[in-house]
Scaffold this motif. Structure first.
Motif, PDB file in Angstrom:
ATOM      1  N   ALA A 194     -57.688  11.708 -62.550  1.00 28.28           N
ATOM      2  CA  ALA A 194     -57.206  12.579 -61.473  1.00 28.28           C
ATOM      3  C   ALA A 194     -58.128  13.756 -61.235  1.00 28.28           C
ATOM      4  CB  ALA A 194     -55.807  13.095 -61.827  1.00 28.28           C
ATOM      5  N   SER A 195     -58.041  14.307 -60.050  1.00 28.94           N
ATOM      6  CA  SER A 195     -58.767  15.538 -59.749  1.00 28.94           C
ATOM      7  C   SER A 195     -58.035  16.262 -58.642  1.00 28.94           C
ATOM      8  CB  SER A 195     -60.194  15.235 -59.288  1.00 28.94           C
ATOM      9  OG  SER A 195     -60.166  14.684 -57.983  1.00 28.94           O
ATOM     10  N   GLY A 196     -58.342  17.524 -58.485  1.00 25.99           N
ATOM     11  CA  GLY A 196     -57.721  18.272 -57.415  1.00 25.99           C
ATOM     12  C   GLY A 196     -58.432  18.052 -56.095  1.00 25.99           C
ATOM     13  N   LYS A 197     -59.626  17.536 -56.164  1.00 27.02           N
ATOM     14  CA  LYS A 197     -60.490  17.475 -55.004  1.00 27.02           C
ATOM     15  C   LYS A 197     -61.065  16.065 -54.907  1.00 27.02           C
ATOM     16  CE  LYS A 197     -64.209  20.495 -53.349  1.00 27.02           C
ATOM     17  NZ  LYS A 197     -65.237  19.476 -53.112  1.00 27.02           N
ATOM     18  N   GLY A 198     -61.263  15.586 -53.709  1.00 28.73           N
ATOM     19  CA  GLY A 198     -61.886  14.277 -53.540  1.00 28.73           C
ATOM     20  C   GLY A 198     -63.402  14.371 -53.687  1.00 28.73           C
ATOM     21  N   GLY A 199     -64.009  13.238 -53.891  1.00 32.35           N
ATOM     22  CA  GLY A 199     -65.465  13.172 -53.907  1.00 32.35           C
ATOM     23  C   GLY A 199     -66.116  13.720 -55.155  1.00 32.35           C
ATOM     24  N   VAL A 200     -65.358  13.898 -56.220  1.00 31.23           N
ATOM     25  CA  VAL A 200     -65.946  14.478 -57.435  1.00 31.23           C
ATOM     26  C   VAL A 200     -66.369  13.426 -58.461  1.00 31.23           C
ATOM     27  CG1 VAL A 200     -64.748  16.688 -57.234  1.00 31.23           C
ATOM     28  CG2 VAL A 200     -63.673  14.812 -58.492  1.00 31.23           C
ATOM     29  N   GLY A 201     -66.004  12.176 -58.211  1.00 33.37           N
ATOM     30  CA  GLY A 201     -66.430  11.134 -59.146  1.00 33.37           C
ATOM     31  C   GLY A 201     -65.291  10.427 -59.877  1.00 33.37           C
ATOM     32  N   LYS A 202     -64.076  10.532 -59.364  1.00 37.00           N
ATOM     33  CA  LYS A 202     -62.952   9.843 -60.017  1.00 37.00           C
ATOM     34  C   LYS A 202     -63.138   8.338 -60.037  1.00 37.00           C
ATOM     35  CE  LYS A 202     -59.858  11.280 -57.221  1.00 37.00           C
ATOM     36  NZ  LYS A 202     -60.694  12.247 -56.519  1.00 37.00           N
ATOM     37  N   THR A 203     -63.417   7.772 -58.876  1.00 34.95           N
ATOM     38  CA  THR A 203     -63.514   6.314 -58.821  1.00 34.95           C
ATOM     39  C   THR A 203     -64.678   5.834 -59.672  1.00 34.95           C
ATOM     40  OG1 THR A 203     -62.469   6.251 -56.658  1.00 34.95           O
ATOM     41  CG2 THR A 203     -63.791   4.336 -57.264  1.00 34.95           C
ATOM     42  N   THR A 204     -65.786   6.549 -59.611  1.00 37.87           N
ATOM     43  CA  THR A 204     -66.940   6.203 -60.434  1.00 37.87           C
ATOM     44  C   THR A 204     -66.558   6.236 -61.911  1.00 37.87           C
ATOM     45  OG1 THR A 204     -68.350   7.223 -58.759  1.00 37.87           O
ATOM     46  CG2 THR A 204     -69.358   6.800 -60.900  1.00 37.87           C
ATOM     47  N   THR A 205     -65.803   7.252 -62.274  1.00 36.70           N
ATOM     48  CA  THR A 205     -65.363   7.389 -63.664  1.00 36.70           C
ATOM     49  C   THR A 205     -64.400   6.266 -64.045  1.00 36.70           C
ATOM     50  OG1 THR A 205     -65.669   9.787 -63.602  1.00 36.70           O
ATOM     51  CG2 THR A 205     -64.156   8.931 -65.280  1.00 36.70           C
ATOM     52  N   ALA A 206     -63.437   5.997 -63.178  1.00 31.32           N
ATOM     53  CA  ALA A 206     -62.442   4.966 -63.489  1.00 31.32           C
ATOM     54  C   ALA A 206     -63.107   3.604 -63.657  1.00 31.32           C
ATOM     55  CB  ALA A 206     -61.389   4.921 -62.382  1.00 31.32           C
ATOM     56  N   VAL A 207     -64.006   3.279 -62.748  1.00 33.44           N
ATOM     57  CA  VAL A 207     -64.685   1.976 -62.769  1.00 33.44           C
ATOM     58  C   VAL A 207     -65.526   1.836 -64.037  1.00 33.44           C
ATOM     59  CG1 VAL A 207     -66.621   0.765 -61.679  1.00 33.44           C
ATOM     60  CG2 VAL A 207     -64.713   1.594 -60.275  1.00 33.44           C
ATOM     61  N   ASN A 208     -66.250   2.877 -64.359  1.00 33.36           N
ATOM     62  CA  ASN A 208     -67.166   2.753 -65.491  1.00 33.36           C
ATOM     63  C   ASN A 208     -66.455   2.830 -66.835  1.00 33.36           C
ATOM     64  OD1 ASN A 208     -70.039   2.337 -64.562  1.00 33.36           O
ATOM     65  ND2 ASN A 208     -69.282   3.908 -63.153  1.00 33.36           N
ATOM     66  N   VAL A 209     -65.406   3.627 -66.898  1.00 29.39           N
ATOM     67  CA  VAL A 209     -64.618   3.630 -68.123  1.00 29.39           C
ATOM     68  C   VAL A 209     -63.975   2.254 -68.314  1.00 29.39           C
ATOM     69  CG1 VAL A 209     -62.516   4.531 -69.196  1.00 29.39           C
ATOM     70  CG2 VAL A 209     -64.227   6.105 -68.282  1.00 29.39           C
ATOM     71  N   ALA A 210     -63.483   1.675 -67.238  1.00 31.92           N
ATOM     72  CA  ALA A 210     -62.887   0.339 -67.343  1.00 31.92           C
ATOM     73  C   ALA A 210     -63.904  -0.646 -67.895  1.00 31.92           C
ATOM     74  CB  ALA A 210     -62.378  -0.128 -65.975  1.00 31.92           C
ATOM     75  N   SER A 211     -65.116  -0.558 -67.398  1.00 30.92           N
ATOM     76  CA  SER A 211     -66.142  -1.494 -67.829  1.00 30.92           C
ATOM     77  C   SER A 211     -66.515  -1.285 -69.297  1.00 30.92           C
ATOM     78  CB  SER A 211     -67.365  -1.333 -66.913  1.00 30.92           C
ATOM     79  OG  SER A 211     -68.300  -2.334 -67.161  1.00 30.92           O
ATOM     80  N   VAL A 212     -66.579  -0.040 -69.720  1.00 30.10           N
ATOM     81  CA  VAL A 212     -66.904   0.243 -71.124  1.00 30.10           C
ATOM     82  C   VAL A 212     -65.777  -0.231 -72.042  1.00 30.10           C
ATOM     83  CG1 VAL A 212     -67.277   2.078 -72.824  1.00 30.10           C
ATOM     84  CG2 VAL A 212     -68.423   2.183 -70.596  1.00 30.10           C
ATOM     85  N   VAL A 213     -64.552  -0.009 -71.618  1.00 31.81           N
ATOM     86  CA  VAL A 213     -63.418  -0.435 -72.432  1.00 31.81           C
ATOM     87  C   VAL A 213     -63.430  -1.964 -72.575  1.00 31.81           C
ATOM     88  CG1 VAL A 213     -60.889  -0.546 -72.494  1.00 31.81           C
ATOM     89  CG2 VAL A 213     -62.024   1.609 -71.965  1.00 31.81           C
ATOM     90  N   ALA A 214     -63.844  -2.643 -71.509  1.00 38.20           N
ATOM     91  CA  ALA A 214     -63.987  -4.101 -71.585  1.00 38.20           C
ATOM     92  C   ALA A 214     -65.122  -4.479 -72.542  1.00 38.20           C
ATOM     93  CB  ALA A 214     -64.239  -4.684 -70.195  1.00 38.20           C
ATOM     94  N   GLU A 215     -66.214  -3.744 -72.479  1.00 38.81           N
ATOM     95  CA  GLU A 215     -67.326  -3.962 -73.421  1.00 38.81           C
ATOM     96  C   GLU A 215     -66.854  -3.821 -74.854  1.00 38.81           C
ATOM     97  OE1 GLU A 215     -70.967  -1.778 -71.055  1.00 38.81           O
ATOM     98  OE2 GLU A 215     -70.773  -1.294 -73.171  1.00 38.81           O
ATOM     99  N   ALA A 216     -65.898  -2.936 -75.046  1.00 39.93           N
ATOM    100  CA  ALA A 216     -65.369  -2.688 -76.389  1.00 39.93           C
ATOM    101  C   ALA A 216     -64.287  -3.701 -76.747  1.00 39.93           C
ATOM    102  CB  ALA A 216     -64.822  -1.260 -76.486  1.00 39.93           C
ATOM    103  N   ASP A 217     -64.252  -4.776 -75.966  1.00 42.58           N
ATOM    104  CA  ASP A 217     -63.381  -5.906 -76.298  1.00 42.58           C
ATOM    105  C   ASP A 217     -61.897  -5.647 -76.137  1.00 42.58           C
ATOM    106  OD1 ASP A 217     -64.946  -8.042 -76.717  1.00 42.58           O
ATOM    107  OD2 ASP A 217     -65.328  -7.585 -78.843  1.00 42.58           O
ATOM    108  N   ARG A 218     -61.563  -4.776 -75.229  1.00 42.80           N
ATOM    109  CA  ARG A 218     -60.149  -4.599 -74.898  1.00 42.80           C
ATOM    110  C   ARG A 218     -59.893  -5.276 -73.565  1.00 42.80           C
ATOM    111  NH1 ARG A 218     -61.550  -1.507 -78.644  1.00 42.80           N
ATOM    112  NH2 ARG A 218     -60.020  -0.159 -79.672  1.00 42.80           N
ATOM    113  N   SER A 219     -58.678  -5.747 -73.392  1.00 42.06           N
ATOM    114  CA  SER A 219     -58.317  -6.226 -72.060  1.00 42.06           C
ATOM    115  C   SER A 219     -57.979  -4.990 -71.228  1.00 42.06           C
ATOM    116  CB  SER A 219     -57.132  -7.180 -72.142  1.00 42.06           C
ATOM    117  OG  SER A 219     -56.019  -6.553 -72.730  1.00 42.06           O
TER     118      SER A 219
END
Ligand SMILES: Nc1ncnc2c1ncn2[C@@H]1O[C@H](COP(=O)(O)OP(=O)(O)O)[C@@H](O)[C@H]1O
Ligand SMILES: [Mg+2]
Length: 292
Positions: free
Chosen positions: A10-35
């Motif tokens: 979450a953020s108070g403001k748009g365009g700060v990198g939330k989606t970028t963060t969500a996407v990349n954290v998801a990918s790293v968590v998958a790399e770490a063998d979690r569903s």
């Protein structure tokens, strides 16, 4: 472990990198063998589908689920990066159909199916934006270092608390030059700094390629920082090296004992053993593991 964890971004403001963060954290968590499943809960401007170039979306969108027209798991599609995604509808009518109160049932369904659910949200403080903050186990705040963004982050932090949620900490994004994340303005927020993501031109390239940065350019500065962040959220150490390829056999988690305290970050009491940021950044050379 039948019940997974739900993170909101979450953020108070748009365009700060939330989606970028969500996407990349998801990918790293998958790399770490979690569903892991990533839910695009930016009801007004759903864009995870584009950023990830989801080729073959499920027959239903999040909006269909929130409208009561589809079951939660029917809206799950595969994303590049080895995780699943629930994309939002992009038609203007979709917005009106969505009933935010149905998100809880959705989150419960995903929680029982996945180790980790990540909910990307829209910026701002409207009612529908706050729903995920109340039902997530932990909210990750995202902000740039701009004063206006940080001010809005303070509001979002308060809001999370008001709706009964928990702030896990702050990710500072688009950090350039010699900026460091823990300067006065950031410190004034009084939340743990979970990570500091450098400004990185490869982010835009990865979006054009429709792939998470961490798999598109695994060694780019922001990818390295996102990898740190993803493991931090799991309470683990990142692999020592992560050459392209599958990240397996690239070195297991460092044995590093708990020492978040040494960093003066008020080390979270919940997960006991994680090495300090300093230790991880330096591959264990600095910031020893003195657990006691
Ligand atoms: N670390 C970064 N370096 C460079 N550009 C970035 C970085 N993070 C995000 N961006 C860019 O900033 C813009 C907004 O990012 P996005 O993740 O969509 O923000 P939000 O979801 O908060 O609106 C996008 O164009 C994205 O490419
Ligand atoms: Mg977004």
């Amino acid at each position: 472990m039948s019940s997974g964890r739900v993170f909101a971004v979450a953020s108070g403001k748009g365009g700060v990198g939330k989606t970028t963060t969500a996407v990349n954290v998801a990918s790293v968590v998958a790399e770490a063998d979690r569903s892991v499943v990533l839910v695009d809960y930016d009801l007004g401007m759903a864009n995870v589908g584009q950023v990830l170039d989801v080729e073959d979306p499920a027959g239903a969108t999040l909006h269909d689920v929130l409208a009561g027209d589809a079951k939660p798991l029917d809206a799950v599609s595969a994303a590049p990066g080895d995780f699943d995604v629930v994309v939002g509808g992009t038609d203007i009518e979709d917005f009106g159909r969505a009933d935010p109160s149905k998100l809880r049932g959705m989150a419960d369904a995903l929680r029982s199916e996945y180790d980790v659910t990540i909910v990307d949200t829209g910026g701002g403080l409207s009612h529908d934006t706050t729903v995920p903050l109340g039902l997530a186990d932990e909210t990750v705040l995202v902000s740039t270092r701009q004063a206006a963004a940080l001010e809005n982050t303070a509001k979002t932090r308060d809001l999370v608390e008001r709706v009964g949620g928990t702030v896990r900490g702050l990710v500072v994004t688009r950090v350039s030059g010699s900026d460091v994340a823990d300067d006065d303005e950031v410190a004034a927020l009084d939340v743990d700094v979970l990570g500091s993501i450098p400004e990185d031109g490869r982010v835009a390239d990865s979006e054009r390629a429709g792939e998470p940065l961490v798999s598109f350019a695994p060694e780019s500065p922001a990818a390295v920082a996102y990898r740190e962040l993803g493991y931090e959220l799991l309470g683990e150490s990142p692999p020592l090296s992560f050459k392209d390829g599958d990240g397996e056999g690239a070195g297991d988690a460092q044995p590093g004992a708990a020492m978040a305290e040494m960093m003066g970050e008020g080390g979270d009491a919940e997960e006991s053993s994680e090495p300090s940021l300093l230790s991880r950044v330096t591959g264990g050379l600095l910031g020893s593991n003195g657990k006691d």
